[in-house]
Design an enzyme around this catalytic site. Structure first.
Site, mmCIF file in Angstrom:
data_model
loop_
_atom_site.group_PDB
_atom_site.id
_atom_site.type_symbol
_atom_site.label_atom_id
_atom_site.label_comp_id
_atom_site.label_asym_id
_atom_site.label_seq_id
_atom_site.Cartn_x
_atom_site.Cartn_y
_atom_site.Cartn_z
ATOM 1 N N TYR A 2 0.128 -1.409 -11.968
ATOM 2 C CA TYR A 2 -1.302 -1.491 -12.304
ATOM 3 C C TYR A 2 -1.611 -0.850 -13.650
ATOM 4 O O TYR A 2 -2.679 -0.303 -13.848
ATOM 5 C CB TYR A 2 -2.161 -0.884 -11.182
ATOM 6 C CG TYR A 2 -1.870 -1.516 -9.838
ATOM 7 C CD1 TYR A 2 -2.252 -2.828 -9.593
ATOM 8 C CD2 TYR A 2 -1.182 -0.813 -8.846
ATOM 9 C CE1 TYR A 2 -1.950 -3.433 -8.371
ATOM 10 C CE2 TYR A 2 -0.879 -1.414 -7.625
ATOM 11 C CZ TYR A 2 -1.269 -2.716 -7.402
ATOM 12 O OH TYR A 2 -0.974 -3.322 -6.204
ATOM 13 N N ARG A 4 -6.469 3.072 -15.198
ATOM 14 C CA ARG A 4 -6.511 3.791 -13.911
ATOM 15 C C ARG A 4 -7.219 5.149 -13.976
ATOM 16 O O ARG A 4 -8.011 5.465 -13.093
ATOM 17 C CB ARG A 4 -5.099 3.943 -13.317
ATOM 18 C CG ARG A 4 -4.398 2.604 -13.073
ATOM 19 C CD ARG A 4 -3.119 2.726 -12.279
ATOM 20 N NE ARG A 4 -3.414 2.961 -10.881
ATOM 21 C CZ ARG A 4 -3.243 4.103 -10.273
ATOM 22 N NH1 ARG A 4 -2.776 5.151 -10.944
ATOM 23 N NH2 ARG A 4 -3.544 4.231 -9.005
ATOM 24 N N ARG A 25 3.087 -1.405 -5.743
ATOM 25 C CA ARG A 25 3.230 -0.134 -6.445
ATOM 26 C C ARG A 25 4.594 0.512 -6.228
ATOM 27 O O ARG A 25 5.246 0.974 -7.162
ATOM 28 C CB ARG A 25 2.150 0.815 -5.929
ATOM 29 C CG ARG A 25 2.106 2.172 -6.591
ATOM 30 C CD ARG A 25 1.130 3.095 -5.860
ATOM 31 N NE ARG A 25 -0.085 2.422 -5.489
ATOM 32 C CZ ARG A 25 -1.181 2.359 -6.243
ATOM 33 N NH1 ARG A 25 -1.200 2.947 -7.404
ATOM 34 N NH2 ARG A 25 -2.238 1.699 -5.836
ATOM 35 N N GLU A 38 4.594 -6.259 1.997
ATOM 36 C CA GLU A 38 4.440 -6.754 0.617
ATOM 37 C C GLU A 38 3.973 -5.655 -0.340
ATOM 38 O O GLU A 38 2.893 -5.730 -0.904
ATOM 39 C CB GLU A 38 3.457 -7.926 0.586
ATOM 40 C CG GLU A 38 2.183 -7.595 1.348
ATOM 41 C CD GLU A 38 1.229 -8.780 1.490
ATOM 42 O OE1 GLU A 38 1.715 -9.855 1.863
ATOM 43 O OE2 GLU A 38 0.025 -8.603 1.233
ATOM 44 N N PRO A 39 4.800 -4.639 -0.535
ATOM 45 C CA PRO A 39 4.402 -3.567 -1.459
ATOM 46 C C PRO A 39 4.472 -4.009 -2.909
ATOM 47 O O PRO A 39 5.302 -4.848 -3.267
ATOM 48 C CB PRO A 39 5.437 -2.472 -1.191
ATOM 49 C CG PRO A 39 6.633 -3.208 -0.682
ATOM 50 C CD PRO A 39 6.136 -4.429 0.034
ATOM 51 N N GLY A 64 0.776 -1.237 0.000
ATOM 52 C CA GLY A 64 0.000 0.000 0.000
ATOM 53 C C GLY A 64 0.802 1.279 0.000
ATOM 54 O O GLY A 64 0.218 2.364 -0.022
ATOM 55 N N CYS A 101 -14.039 2.916 -27.680
ATOM 56 C CA CYS A 101 -15.385 3.476 -27.815
ATOM 57 C C CYS A 101 -16.053 3.670 -26.459
ATOM 58 O O CYS A 101 -17.031 2.963 -26.131
ATOM 59 C CB CYS A 101 -16.225 2.593 -28.712
ATOM 60 S SG CYS A 101 -15.664 2.722 -30.392
ATOM 61 N N GLU A 102 -15.531 4.548 -25.657
ATOM 62 C CA GLU A 102 -16.119 4.909 -24.366
ATOM 63 C C GLU A 102 -15.746 6.362 -24.110
ATOM 64 O O GLU A 102 -14.583 6.747 -24.326
ATOM 65 C CB GLU A 102 -15.500 4.090 -23.222
ATOM 66 C CG GLU A 102 -15.759 2.632 -23.297
ATOM 67 C CD GLU A 102 -16.571 2.107 -22.128
ATOM 68 O OE1 GLU A 102 -16.965 2.901 -21.238
ATOM 69 O OE2 GLU A 102 -16.819 0.897 -22.127
HETATM 70 N N1 LLP Z 1 -1.041 -6.952 -0.435
HETATM 71 C C1 LLP Z 1 -2.346 -7.145 -0.641
HETATM 72 C C2 LLP Z 1 -3.056 -8.117 0.146
HETATM 73 C C3 LLP Z 1 -3.027 -6.382 -1.582
HETATM 74 O O1 LLP Z 1 -4.321 -6.560 -1.756
HETATM 75 C C4 LLP Z 1 -2.317 -5.441 -2.347
HETATM 76 C C5 LLP Z 1 -2.991 -4.644 -3.377
HETATM 77 C C6 LLP Z 1 -0.947 -5.275 -2.105
HETATM 78 C C7 LLP Z 1 -0.334 -6.048 -1.139
HETATM 79 C C8 LLP Z 1 -0.106 -4.323 -2.877
HETATM 80 O O2 LLP Z 1 -0.506 -2.999 -2.708
HETATM 81 P P1 LLP Z 1 0.419 -1.796 -3.274
HETATM 82 O O3 LLP Z 1 1.706 -1.732 -2.483
HETATM 83 O O4 LLP Z 1 0.672 -2.055 -4.692
HETATM 84 O O5 LLP Z 1 -0.377 -0.590 -3.071
HETATM 85 N N2 LLP Z 1 -5.341 -1.352 -9.033
HETATM 86 C C9 LLP Z 1 -5.150 -0.415 -7.967
HETATM 87 C C10 LLP Z 1 -4.431 -1.006 -6.808
HETATM 88 C C11 LLP Z 1 -5.118 -2.235 -6.237
HETATM 89 C C12 LLP Z 1 -4.337 -2.860 -5.152
HETATM 90 C C13 LLP Z 1 -4.916 -4.136 -4.722
HETATM 91 N N3 LLP Z 1 -4.196 -4.780 -3.684
HETATM 92 C C14 LLP Z 1 -4.450 0.837 -8.525
HETATM 93 O O6 LLP Z 1 -4.181 0.873 -9.720
HETATM 94 O O7 LLP Z 1 -4.193 1.776 -7.810
#
Ligand code: LLP
Length: 865
Positions: A845, A784, A748, A745-746, A709, A815-816
């Protein structure tokens, strides 16, 4: 001396008159205005900082310790005079004023008392001294300038109810156009210099015009002289749609009406004092706001005529330090005189109320710190006095965030997306002005800036050739933000030619910069608090990137059997132990397959244990706990609370423990993930504490995983995530003593900034006031913006360095109507078919969420080493 020639009043603020380069500009401005045949009245402030120093001088005089400060004041003025090359003349002109000041201070020191009258006289010296320097300088440049004592023209009004203090320190003047006053100014010359902030009363005593007094002086003089225009010269070129110093994307406002300017000034913009609008408005005198250091820039013009009739949000303003008083009483409904009684008490304490909202049992009012001396004693006394009428709670510190513009009511529907921002926090009060010019939200103070940014992004929507909303501050001056890790030149600027070369044979592509990925991995690996960092491969599952990331020491987190297969295929050396599987509502077979592979498995529901207990017999599992509330950049990515499908509710933890036991499984890890794109460090410390506390229910736990996150700045110049701060905060929780490992567990953070989407311009078009640039791929490659309203910076890579002098929507071929990669983006008007646009920060993403919608293949993925 042609008496019928019109007057132009030019008011210069403290910073404008404190430096030699600015004085050169002032001289040019006067010459230019003069060349139109107008007569010029220059009104100016004290040198910057001098008013504060005079305050200090008064305090020091009471202790008899004023000599040094007095000498410092002389020095300050002498230095400016020297830099202007007018030291001898200025010394002669300033001498009588310094003598007078010394006498005043001596007598205060003698009696050890400052009366309001002597305070006003001392404070007036700043302007008197500064205008002497101004006059000397302009004369040295060959301008025939007369010096005028403003007190001989501006007369304070008698105000029945005003205290002595108010009469001396925040006087108001009569400003009806007045031939006598006009004649008095005209008698001294055609180019006249005088002071802001000061006036005199009937007895000839010096009085001050209070805060923002110099702007008000300018407006008074403009009205008295029936001037052709008033120009306020300050250090920003006009009013902006938000405070440009904290938000470089704030836009210059080219045209405003008096009432709009008044709203913006009152709602927190400091560039213009709201009091100065009344005189010019009353007599229809156009008011211009310009920046002295860049006089060639177009500023803001304020008149009675709207620049456009369209309903339009013009500014998002914030005021901080607000205190709310919430008055609660079941008996207030239909009770005659309740509000009158309440407001009587506010009046008794000299408190002026700003916003009010009412319901049947509650009235909430706001107290603005600018209008009120708010100390805890006053507030406690107020509370005590209100007690017989109702319960009075104080809420604060708060920020009021105002959306200002014309016909706000008719744009309410646009606020839908903006209100998303309030999902995580309380709005204490909402108030819509009856004049339909503002809508104000009061929230906790620390949320104010974030709200301004979000609302600004959503609501300030210029069209091409917009008559009202002009260029961003950034475009005028560069971002001027502090350089941090993420706003040094982005990698893609340095690799521009390599990127353009890659695009010679393609229409679109994702390109990932390996060095940036490695850098992010190193940052994570160097966090002392973490025993293990996994990469959430849902962010980007490119096999080559997976290898790079794994080889730099990160493990892998997967959410589907497809991801598990991909990870093992891509990374031959990958061990099962290095994989954490965190599915949600996956079918039974996926759990079976994952367990067979020997990876760590996380359960986030009782269903698997209760319905397929045989799968888990003798197994170690993780449990994903719902942290109770979600965080993140958009509602869709917040994964906490009962409306999110993820995790086991905390109150079900014991039930889960019992189910695990009866299935013969051991819970060895606790996991939680509150959401994605989070910048507040306490997200992870809060989660960690919550999970640590749950060890009572799960005594065999040896791992706590606080999820991913970590947010990244979504635009150039945005602040980078505070990794060191997070590390320190997590270290402070002392996991090693607790005997558990801390995992994260990042996704992004590892890949977002390493990726760009490149797309060739296919067509351009204009439709009415709107301009469009079409590119070869759209929401099929990058969903996104359409899904979350996410912002990605867009530049024309082929024309980097050319001025971004146009505003366009950047759209794809799908087409949106939602197939928009960026709304209202500044790009060169020279942009043509075949140019390459770069959509930044798309490593996470982007490709992983791409689709074949409309049977258009998403952009291919390439690595740059
Ligand atoms: N761990 C779990 C259990 C998760 O559900 C997620 C993301 C992560 C780790 C990784 O999160 P991050 O560090 O990447 O923020 N499609 C969306 C993001 C959806 C994230 C879903 N879960 C976007 O484009 O912003």
């Amino acid at each position: 001396m042609g008496t019928s020639l019109p007057w132009i009043v030019l008011k210069f603020g403290g910073t404008s008159v404190s430096s030699e380069p600015n004085w050169r500009h002032i001289c040019e401005i006067v010459r230019q205005r003069r060349s139109t045949g107008a007569r010029i009245l220059i009104v100016h402030s004290a040198l910057s900082g001098v008013t504060d120093r005079l305050e200090k001088l008064l305090e020091a005089a009471l202790r008899g310790e004023h000599l040094q400060l007095l000498a410092a004041l002389r020095q300050r003025h002498a230095e400016l005079a020297t830099s202007l090359g007018i030291a001898p003349q200025a010394e002669r002109a300033l001498e009588p004023w310094f003598n007078e000041l010394a006498q005043l201070i001596d007598s205060i020191a003698l009696i050890r008392e400052v009366t309001e009258k002597s305070r006003a006289r001392v404070m007036a010296m700043g302007e008197l001294l500064a205008t002497e320097i101004g006059a000397c300088y302009l004369r040295s440049q060959g301008l025939e300038v007369a010096w005028l004592d403003a007190r001989s023209v501006l007369r304070a009004e008698q105000r029945e109810a005003a205290s002595i203090k108010a009469s001396y320190l925040s006087a108001t003047c009569d400003f009806a156009p007045n031939a006598e006053a006009g004649a008095a100014v005209a008698a001294v010359g055609d180019v006249v210099i005088t002071q802001g902030f000061i006036a005199s009363d009937d007895t000839g005593d010096t009085v001050l015009l209070g805060r923002g007094g110099s702007d008000t002086s300018g407006a008074y003089f403009a009205a008295l002289l029936a001037a052709q225009q008033l120009e306020i010269w300050t250090d920003v070129p006009g009013m902006f749609s938000a405070n440009p110093r904290s938000m470089p994307t704030a836009r210059q406002l080219l045209e405003l009406t008096y009432d709009e300017a008044q709203e913006i000034a009152t709602a927190g913009a400091k560039v213009l004092h709201p009091r100065c609008l009344l005189p010019v408005r009353q007599y229809g005198i156009p008011l211009f706001v310009y920046a002295t250091q860049v006089p060639q820039l177009r500023g803001t013009r304020i008149t009675a005529v709207p620049g456009s009739d369209a309903a339009q949000v013009k500014a998002i303003c914030v005021k901080k330090g607000i205190t709310l008083v919430s008055l609660e009483s079941p008996g207030m409904w239909h009770q005659v005189g309740f509000l009158a009684d309440v407001f009587q008490i506010f009046k008794k304490h000299g408190l002026s109320v700003d916003l009010v909202s009412t319901s049947e049992t509650n009235v909430t009012v706001s107290l603005d710190p600018q209008a009120n001396a708010l100390d805890s004693a006053v507030l406690a006394q107020l509370q005590a006095d209100l007690k017989p009428l109702c319960r009075a709670d104080l809420i604060g510190p708060c920020a009021s965030v105002s959306v200002v513009g014309r016909n706000i009511r008719s744009i309410l529907h646009q606020l839908g997306g903006a209100l998303e921002l309030f999902a995580e926090q309380r709005i204490h009060l909402v108030s819509q002005a009856a004049n339909d010019l503002n809508l104000t939200f009061v929230v906790d103070e620390n949320q104010g800036d974030r709200l301004v940014e979000g609302l600004h992004e959503l609501l300030i929507r210029p069209v091409r050739d917009d008559a009202v909303i002009g260029p961003t501050w950034e475009r005028l001056f560069g971002s001027g933000r502090q350089v941090s890790e993420t706003n040094v030149e982005p990698w893609w600027q340095l690799r521009r030619s390599a990127l353009l070369e890659l695009m010679q044979a393609r229409d679109c592509a994702y390109v990932y910069d390996v060095a940036t990925v490695l850098q992010r991995c190193t940052n994570l690996r160097s966090m002392k608090s973490l025993s293990r960092v996994s990469y959430a491969m849902k962010a980007n599952s490119s096999p080559e990137l997976l290898r790079v990331i794994h080889s730099s020491g990160l493990k892998i987190e997967c959410v589907s059997i497809g991801e598990i297969d991909r990870a093992f295929e891509a990374i031959p050396a990958l061990q099962a132990e290095e994989v954490l599987f965190t599915p949600n509502f996956a079918p039974r077979e996926e759990y079976a397959a994952a367990l067979a592979r020997g990876v760590h498995v996380t359960l986030d529901n009782l269903h698997p244990l209760e319905h397929w207990p045989e799968l888990f017999k003798g197994r170690s599992v993780f449990v994903r706990i719902d942290p109770g509330s979600g965080r993140g950049h958009h509602q869709h990515v917040r994964t906490g609370g009962i409306h999110s499908k993820f995790g086991v509710a905390q109150e079900d933890a014991a039930r889960f423990a019992a189910a695990a036991q009866s299935a013969g499984a051991t819970v060895v890890g606790l996991h939680a993930h509150a959401g994605s794109g989070v910048h507040d460090l306490d997200n992870w410390t809060r989660t960690a504490r919550l999970l640590l506390a749950l060890r009572e229910t799960f005594p065999q736990v040896r791992v706590i995983d606080v999820g991913g996150g970590i947010g990244v700045p979504d635009r150039q110049g945005g602040s980078a995530f505070d990794m060191a701060g997070l590390d320190a905060a997590l270290l402070a929780l002392d996991f090693s003593t607790a005997g558990v490992e801390l995992w994260m567990e990042p996704g992004r953070y590892v890949v977002a900034e390493a990726g760009v989407l490149l797309a060739k311009v296919t067509q351009t078009k204009t439709k009415g006031a709107a301009g469009y640039v079409g590119v070869a791929t759209g929401m099929n490659s990058l969903i996104r913006p359409a899904l979350y309203g996410a912002h990605h910076d867009i530049v024309n890579l082929s024309r980097l360095g050319e001025t971004d002098d146009g505003i366009f929507d950047v759209v794809g071929p799908i087409c949106e109507t939602g197939d928009v990669l960026g709304h209202d983006r500044a790009l060169p008007t020279t942009t043509v078919e075949g140019d390459i646009l770069l959509i930044a920060t798309t490593g996470a993403y982007g490709a992983s969420m791409a689709s074949h919608y409309n049977l258009r293949s998403p952009a291919e993925e390439l690595l740059l080493r």
